[in-house]
Scaffold this active site. Sequence first.
Site, PDB file in Angstrom:
ATOM      1  CG  ASN A   1      -1.147 -11.261 -10.693  1.00  0.00           C
ATOM      2  OD1 ASN A   1      -1.680 -11.791  -9.716  1.00  0.00           O
ATOM      3  ND2 ASN A   1      -0.061 -10.502 -10.608  1.00  0.00           N
TER       4      ASN A   1
ATOM      5  CB  ALA B   1      -0.920   0.000   1.210  1.00  0.00           C
TER       6      ALA B   1
ATOM      7  NE  ARG C   1      -2.127   3.174 -12.841  1.00  0.00           N
ATOM      8  CZ  ARG C   1      -1.961   1.855 -12.883  1.00  0.00           C
ATOM      9  NH1 ARG C   1      -2.461   1.167 -13.904  1.00  0.00           N
ATOM     10  NH2 ARG C   1      -1.325   1.222 -11.905  1.00  0.00           N
TER      11      ARG C   1
END
Length: 466
Positions: free
Chosen positions: A169, A9, A15
């Site tokens: 994935n 994290a 983005r």
Amino acid sequence: MTIGVVVLAAGQGTRMRSALPKVLHPLAGRPLIHWVLDALDAAEAAATVVVVGHGAEAVGAALPAGVDTAVQPERRGTGDAAAIGIAGLPPECDTVLVACGDTPLLSREAVADLVAAHRAAGTTGTVLTAVADDAGSYGRIVRDEVGLVAAIVEARDADEAQLSIGEFNAGLYVYDRASLEDALAGLGTENAQGELYLTDAVASGGSLGALVAASIEVAAGVNDRVDLAACESVVQDRLRHAAMLAGVSMPDPSAVYLDAQVTYDPDAVLWPGVHLRGACHVGEGAQVGPDVVAEDTRLGAGCVVRAAHLVGADVGDGCSVGPFAYLRPGARLEAGAKAGTYVELKNATLGRGAKVPHLSYIGDATVGEGSNIGAGNITANYDGFRKHRTRVGARVRTGSDCVLVAPVTIGDDAMTGAGSILTDDVPPGALGIARARQTNIEGFTEKAAARARAASEAEQAGGTTE
Ligand code: UD1
Ligand code: CA
């Protein structure tokens, strides 16, 4: 097998284009990372380490108790982050479960299934995957002839043939700790992003099995706000379904927004335009909406709340609120009380059956049982320096348009005259009146008209030069 959980994290979440670290963006009112940590509980891990970096302080502060943090000083990729997280696990953890902090729809079932599959498989590691028609920006799973994972290829590094692979994935891995540590230590950055890829380490560190998730949703990663909105929509649908199955009616579920912590009793009705945020509770048979925003507020059994905004309020059983009421923190309505139209309450209690029906501000006040506050009453609670309390006793009736200048007490069974500015206490049972006496000037209109006529006649007689 003793599992240690590592949650990645530290990323900036570029983005997202946000000042807020990505994993703290809310989903149904809770930070993304809380959803992930909840699902990871199913691993029954001996320890959990969250790798923080970008916005480390804010992320650390938002984590629940019992979760440790490790700091990734530079964003060098998921492989670097995983190595730092693993180093923070106690030695007894011989197996690691690595998860991404940005996959909030991960479920407890998926976590438990992956751990069970890994135990059964006897491979060095096991990765969770899902299958889509177009796997977009996810890493592609390249299987070998016996079905093990030969490589995980990031979309940006993939050739056309690899991009056409539907299996991707999901970013959740169970792995033998020592093998993963070795593989991570040997990673290089020869890829499109110049980063250390965790995916390369899990594919090269030993035999890697893959479990295809029962539902594609659990794999959803939040990289931008479009992804976030897609997850919100999934979660809202789930919360609405759960509420309806628990006995809450919603004539138009798509127009009701619920936070994850909201609780409710049966037979409540949530009309369109209802937003329940934070720790709200909706009591049995409550009628809420249309158009109600409530945050950290209890709505008692059988209450009726229409077109209102409530924050940190407590609305008792059988109360009525709105339309167009604003209940601010500390507003408390005891059973059967009413806060009506254009009424604002703050840090104020209305006793049983007390009513503030129209156009009033009641702040820092207590209003006793059965009292009625006249239209347009204001508690003047602030002298420019400090707040003061207004105490209104039981069964009081205040006249319209009174100002209660705090500190002031209106005794039980007292009344106040309309238009009064009450700076002094009113004893129980008394009438408090505080306004100028009315004077009537007889014949005023006719005399004024005569004066005006005379003035304009004089003007005309004198003539004008311009
Ligand atoms: C990653 C996987 C991809 C997979 C997808 C699943 C890699 C290289 N790729 O891609 O195969 O399909 O997740 O959602 O692992 N992070 C750090 N430190 C870093 C970089 C990232 O802590 O230096 C954290 C991020 O905060 C994030 C997580 O790792 O929570 C994943 O990183 P992100 O950049 O979102 O990876 P994806 O491109 O989604
Ligand atoms: Ca991601």
